[in-house]
Each structure stands twice: as structure tokens, then as C-alpha cells.
Design a protein around this motif. Sequence first.
Motif, PDB file in Angstrom:
ATOM      1  N   LEU A 810       0.823  -1.201   0.000  1.00 27.56           N
ATOM      2  CA  LEU A 810       0.000   0.000   0.000  1.00 27.56           C
ATOM      3  C   LEU A 810       0.861   1.257   0.000  1.00 27.56           C
ATOM      4  N   ILE A 811       1.979   1.184   0.699  1.00 34.97           N
ATOM      5  CA  ILE A 811       2.946   2.287   0.721  1.00 34.97           C
ATOM      6  C   ILE A 811       4.317   1.691   0.455  1.00 34.97           C
ATOM      7  N   GLU A 812       4.962   2.099  -0.624  1.00 38.18           N
ATOM      8  CA  GLU A 812       6.315   1.645  -0.927  1.00 38.18           C
ATOM      9  C   GLU A 812       7.126   2.822  -1.450  1.00 38.18           C
ATOM     10  N   LYS A 813       8.446   2.673  -1.377  1.00 34.79           N
ATOM     11  CA  LYS A 813       9.346   3.751  -1.777  1.00 34.79           C
ATOM     12  C   LYS A 813      10.298   3.238  -2.856  1.00 34.79           C
ATOM     13  N   ASP A 814      11.034   4.181  -3.441  1.00 31.93           N
ATOM     14  CA  ASP A 814      12.016   3.822  -4.477  1.00 31.93           C
ATOM     15  C   ASP A 814      13.024   2.818  -3.926  1.00 31.93           C
ATOM     16  N   GLY A 815      13.259   1.778  -4.685  1.00 30.81           N
ATOM     17  CA  GLY A 815      14.258   0.795  -4.305  1.00 30.81           C
ATOM     18  C   GLY A 815      13.746  -0.324  -3.424  1.00 30.81           C
ATOM     19  N   ASP A 816      12.493  -0.257  -2.963  1.00 28.71           N
ATOM     20  CA  ASP A 816      11.949  -1.335  -2.127  1.00 28.71           C
ATOM     21  C   ASP A 816      11.843  -2.621  -2.939  1.00 28.71           C
ATOM     22  N   ARG A 817      12.153  -3.709  -2.287  1.00 28.16           N
ATOM     23  CA  ARG A 817      12.030  -5.026  -2.910  1.00 28.16           C
ATOM     24  C   ARG A 817      10.741  -5.667  -2.390  1.00 28.16           C
ATOM     25  N   THR A 818       9.767  -5.763  -3.268  1.00 24.79           N
ATOM     26  CA  THR A 818       8.452  -6.264  -2.876  1.00 24.79           C
ATOM     27  C   THR A 818       8.222  -7.657  -3.448  1.00 24.79           C
ATOM     28  N   GLU A 819       7.308  -8.375  -2.805  1.00 21.59           N
ATOM     29  CA  GLU A 819       6.941  -9.719  -3.253  1.00 21.59           C
ATOM     30  C   GLU A 819       5.425  -9.879  -3.142  1.00 21.59           C
ATOM     31  N   SER A 820       4.793 -10.281  -4.231  1.00 17.66           N
ATOM     32  CA  SER A 820       3.345 -10.491  -4.202  1.00 17.66           C
ATOM     33  C   SER A 820       2.980 -11.798  -3.526  1.00 17.66           C
ATOM     34  N   ILE A 821       3.842 -12.789  -3.652  1.00 20.46           N
ATOM     35  CA  ILE A 821       3.588 -14.104  -3.049  1.00 20.46           C
ATOM     36  C   ILE A 821       4.791 -14.476  -2.197  1.00 20.46           C
ATOM     37  N   GLN A 822       4.544 -14.835  -0.972  1.00 19.94           N
ATOM     38  CA  GLN A 822       5.589 -15.292  -0.057  1.00 19.94           C
ATOM     39  C   GLN A 822       5.114 -16.583   0.596  1.00 19.94           C
ATOM     40  N   PHE A 823       6.012 -17.496   0.775  1.00 18.30           N
ATOM     41  CA  PHE A 823       5.610 -18.739   1.423  1.00 18.30           C
ATOM     42  C   PHE A 823       6.793 -19.397   2.096  1.00 18.30           C
ATOM     43  N   SER A 824       6.466 -20.265   3.046  1.00 12.12           N
ATOM     44  CA  SER A 824       7.462 -21.104   3.699  1.00 12.12           C
ATOM     45  C   SER A 824       6.754 -22.334   4.217  1.00 12.12           C
TER      46      SER A 824
END
Length: 829
Positions: A810-824
Amino acid sequence: MRKILAIILGLMLSGPALALEPFTISDIRVEGLQRVSEGTVFNYLPLDAGDTLNTSGMQSAIRELYRTGFFDSIDFLREGDILVIRIQERPSIANISLEGNKAIKEDDLRRVLADIGLAEGEVFDPQALDRIQQELVAQYYSQGRYAVSVDTRTTNLDRNRIRIAIVVDEGKTAKIRHINVTGNTLFTDEEIRTEFESGIPPFWKFWAKDDDYTREKLSGDLEKVRSYYQDRGYIDANVESTQVSISPDKRNIYITANVTEGELFHINEIQVTGDLVVDEATLRRLIVTEEGAVFSRKNMEQSVDNITALLSNIGYAFANVNPIPQIDRDNLTVDINYYVDPGKRVYIRRIVFEGNVGTKDEVLRREMRQMEGAWFSQAAIDRSKVRLQRLSYFDTVELETPPVPGTDDQVDVVVSVVERPAGSFSVGLGYSEIQGLIYSLSIQQDNFLGSGNRVGAAVSSSDIISSFNFTYENPYWTDEGVSRGFYVRYSEYDRGAANISTYTSSEAAAGMNFGAPLTEIDYVRAGVGVRSTDINIGRFVFDSEIPDPEDPDDTICFPDLNENDICFESYYVPIDGDPLSNSLDHNGDGVLSADEREFDVYDLTLSWSRDSRNHFLNPTMGSVQRLSLEASGPGSSREYYKLFYRYAKYIPLTRNGLTFSFHGDVGYGDAYDDYDNTSLATVQDTELPDGAQCLQEEVIGLDTGLPFFEHFYGGGVRDIRGFDDNTLGPKDPFCRAVGGDFKVSGGVELAVPTPFTQGSGSRIALFIDVGNVYENVDAFDADLLRASAGLSVTWQAPVGPIIMNFAVPLIEKDGDRTESIQFSFGSTF
């Protein structure tokens, strides 16, 4: 009818032989027996040799023999003075087959058949078969299966045996297509049907069975209509009639409930009478109804429960509180008299443990809050069960309080447990996106030799960490519940592979900790230990040799976010490539004298927790708080402290598992030694080089406060979801996360009931996460917070816990590494 006809036929056939005149029986002979013994016949026969037999005596004897249910026909014949009883036995049941019954389990159905005499080896009774056919149809009707058919078939076998086949075509459950409430003017249909079990589920709730019609469910819903009105003061409200219509194909149900609402009643006077073993003022404080307020049946029943609970906690186990409402319909008021009958005060004679084959009685007894010889307390009983359930070596725990025979003031407490294997040897396999494949080997004994002590050893390895640890804990080192534990561990950690600025560490540690309960839900721990950490400064990947600091024309290359090399000219940084080196020794010109350093730390830990959750894995109510302090003692290579606080609250919204929760986390740390950073190396140019794209405000040139290997980090599958593990917060000049001294995060969740897996520990939750990591408290800026929203699925699968997040920043900045799917996931074999 067959039985009556057989009796009449027997009388008719035997009549001519014996109707002439009474005679004295010299002997009795029985013919035609196969399985029934002669002794059984004579046991039921009200005749004996020497008796005089007349017509009425013969008829009475025949009736008695038919009443046994063993015989199809009975003939009385006379041969001189000998009475001959010619019998044809009913067939025995050789086999019963069941087909088509899915809604009713076969074991349950066979139990019902056996209860009425239909079981293999029993004598066949046709009437019993007719009864079970009718009962099955009625049972399926009550489940809304109006298209059911039950066919019973019998096959005669040799040796006077019979085979029974019960074939069921259950049909489909009739679906509710419409529920109409008429006569309601005060409340809408939607308000009245709020808590109905019956209804038409929304299209997305495809797994729900709200629209399955059953008679019991409808009856419960109609009672809820009355309760809804009576809880709001309409005492005379009632469902006058109910029409249930079924379609010709018996698949669709239409329900109409006709309501009469009545008048609104208020409470006029409240009295408390009876045997008041507790002063009236105390009891009145437990009454939630008030004079002058609108009458509420729910509040009246809650008042009864409150008084009963108080009495049961001081020994009155069988207390009865009877609310007696006096209704004045002329004035529309109600007087309520709470009549208290406490009964005798009850105390506990003995506490008995059953099922604990490997666990010593004392391990269970020390968790009990109900004591032998003490007055009965329901609260103590309930708390004892909760404490036993929290032990990891019992599958189920049940407590019963049977009365002691011959007394009316004593009960026993019977604790029945089912043990699970407390020891395990496991080979583990897991996966997370940050660690890759995770291998582990462990030996764990949570109930060592039945003592309740925990002993464990484990080794694990992944792409970023390898570790070994040994632990031992005695949760009852003292009788008061003080615990004592020891640990030894060793690990090697590649921080660069974990998205942390480039270095590796190896750590050996050992220590001891103690814990003590303050209350039933409050616990404190304290520990001491020693830790030795070796830091090996890593380097970024270069295309060429390490540049010469004195040659401004040299070129240095770093990988960018897409793993492509970015090369910079005339840009000098210390050879470790990030500002974390300020925690290492430097010489006067700012160049590292060596790549490896050793830090010896004397750990001091102190924590407090308060946990009132109703479940550890999947709570639906309660809260948890934890406050912890970690510090390095005097004489450590670096002297610092870390504080961490967490609060989480779980609020049930419905009874079927819909739960709202929120949590907040704050972490803070700083150094308290006189470490001097003034002569340390710094980045010469504070502006970002071309190609290094991250938020300028988060780039630090000099690390102060906590040593970098103790920093807080943010982002990941179990943290601020939707952002890559450990990537949030302060960065070095090349956008690699270095962590910080201050962390703040929080979030809200709405856990929805999981279809098909209720009670399995699995959950589905909608979430919003907010937070970030900062260089220190002074650097906190709300504008730098990150936020995400999404769906989290946790499944306690046979292969281990699986966590999968579907998140959108919802809030991200330049250079952020985002992931739509995460699992473990992880598993043990």
C-alpha cells in the motif's frame, strides 16, 4: 399380526387333540428344536410333569412360549398322557449388509440394529426389521432428505438361517430457497435472522451448508426468534405457526414463520431470596439486570450464570439459582426473584489420574489448581484443564467430577489423558524464499523419563545458516514452579545471502535461564550467558581487483537490484563496502587492518509475558504481551542493550471462528559504552552514485549505537508482509539493508473460518501490516513507514506448517524489494 395369527393357528391345531377332556401330564416331549435348547423351552414353559392340563392352561402356555420371540409356530399334541410340543424356530440372522448409508455412519447404524435385536447370530424378528425401516426414514427426514428410500430384503439360507440386506438411497438434502418472517413490525427480517443457522449463503461461500434443511436446525432457529424478542423486552413474543413447504421433487424448501410481537416490558423490582450463603450485596453485584431497564432474558440468564459460578467456586458444586419472573401485563412490568438454593458445600476427596502410562502422576498433579481436601471450585477445575492441555505431551485432557458413593458432599476429580509420543527423532525438510531448502536433524524429548523435563539436540543447514544447539529445561526446578534451563549452540550465518549487508558470522554461545510464574497468566524469565562472535567482512562482487584507495581513476563494480554490475569511477568507500565497519577496529587512516574480528559478549536477559489466549496456534480470544530486555554485561567487547515489546489482542466476532485481531511491536537498542566513532571511515560522497536507486533519506554513512550484528531488520513472510525478507530500513550507499537500532510495526487481521478444516489449527486471514526499521529513534519519520495488505493462509498440514501470503504494498518507496507471493513450509518425517 403374524404372531397373533400363529397363536390362533396353534390353538386351532392343538384344540382338537386336547379339547375332549383334561388330563394329567406324565411327560413332556419337545420336537423340532435346532438352536434353542430344551432347557430354554422348559424354563419358559409354565407346565411340568404331574400337572393337569386343560384348555385354558394350554392357551396360557402357548402364549408364554410365543412371548420369547424364538418361534414361528407352536403346536401342542397329546400321545396318551404325554404332552408333545412341536415347534418351528424362527431363523437366525446369518448376515446383515448395509448399502448406501453415508449420512449415518455404519458403526452407529449397526449399534442401533443391535439394540433392537438385529445382529448376526440373533433370532430374526420381522417386526424389528419393520421398525428399523421406519426409524431410518424418520431419521433421514429429520436431516432434510425427503427423497430417501429404505429397502429391506431378506434371503432364506440353509439350516434355518436368513440374510438381511438394508439398501438406502439417501437422496439429496433439501435446500432452503426462502425464509419469510411475517407479523414482524418492530424488527426487519434481516435483524431477526442475524444468528440463524439456516439461510441462503452468499455465492462465494460455496462450501457452506447453511441452506441444508434439518428439522432440528429449524427448531433452533425458531427458538432464536423468541429469544431475539425476549432479549429486547417483548416477553410475550412467540412464533405462532410455521409453514414448511416442499417442492414436488422434494429438493427445495420454503419456510414461513408467523410472529406475534406483543408489548414491551420493563423491570420493576429485583429480589434475591433463598439460602444466601454469600451476602446479598455481593450477589446483587453479579446481577446484570437493573430495575427500570427493559427486560432481557439474556441478561437474566447471565445473572443466573454469574451467581452459579460464584457459588461453584466456593464449594457449592450443585448450586441452583432459579429466576422467578412475576409478569404484570396491565402495567407491562416484570418483578424478578432470584431464588438461591446452594445445596450442600462439596469438597474434593481424591484426585485420580488415568491414561498417563509414561508420565509420572506428580507431573500432572503439579499443574492442578484444584487441591485434594479443598472445597470444590469450578474455576480451579477449568484452570487445571487449561494448564494440562498446554503440556506438549498430551493429545486430549478430560476432567470429570463424579460424586463419592454414599455421600452428598464429596466428589472425586478424575483426570483422563491420552498421551502422545513425547520423544521424537526427526529428519526435517523445509523451504523459505530467503533461506532456500532447510535441512534439519533433531532429537527431542519433551517429557524425559516421564519427568516433564525437556531435553533436545538439533542440527540444521540452509543456504544462509548452519547451526547446532542443545537445550535442557526443568519447568519445575522448585515446587513453586521456578524453571531452570541450559543451552549450548553454535551457528554460521551468511548475512549477505539474507539480504543483509555483506558479511558472515560464526557464533558459539552457552547459558542458563530461570523462569517463575507471577500469576496464572504472568511469567518472568531471566538468563545469563556468554557468546563469542566472529565477524568476517565480506566484499561485493567485483569485475576487477579491489581498487587502490590512492588511485582515483580506479573502478569498482557492484551488483544492482537486477544482479547486473554497476561500475563506479572515482568513488571510494572502505573496502568492506558499507558503513557497518564502524563496529570493528580501524587504524588511523581509516583502512581496515584485517577482515575478521571477534566479539565476546556476556549476555543478560530479562523478560515478562502475560498470555491469556485460549489457544497458542490459532487463538480466537484473549491477548498476549511480552516485554524483554537483552543486554551485554560489563567487560563485553561491545556494551549495549535491546528492548522489545509486543502486544496482540484477539476479539471473537462470531461463534464459528470469525476473529478480529491487532498487534503492535516496538524494538529499540543502543550502546552504553564509550565507543568513539570520530576517527572511523565514512563515505566521502553522501549522494547516491548513478544506478543505485533507493530512498536517499534511508541511506546512512556512519553506523552508531548497536553493533551491526545486533540490529533490527524488517520485512518477510512473518513480519511486514509483501516486502522481501530483511530489506526494509537503513541502507548502505549501494541500497543494501543494514538494519537499525529502532523498529516499529503493527497490523490488523480478520481471521475467517476455514472451510473443511475447522479445528485443525489452520487459518485464513485478511491483513494490513505497517512498519519500518530506522537508524535510531531520532530518525523516526512516519512518512517512511511502509504498508501492505493481503491474504495470509496458514495450514497445519501433515508435512508441517505451511504459510503463504498474497500481499500488495500500500505504501512503498524507491528501491523497495516487494513480493506479491511469499511462502514457507517445514516438515518432519
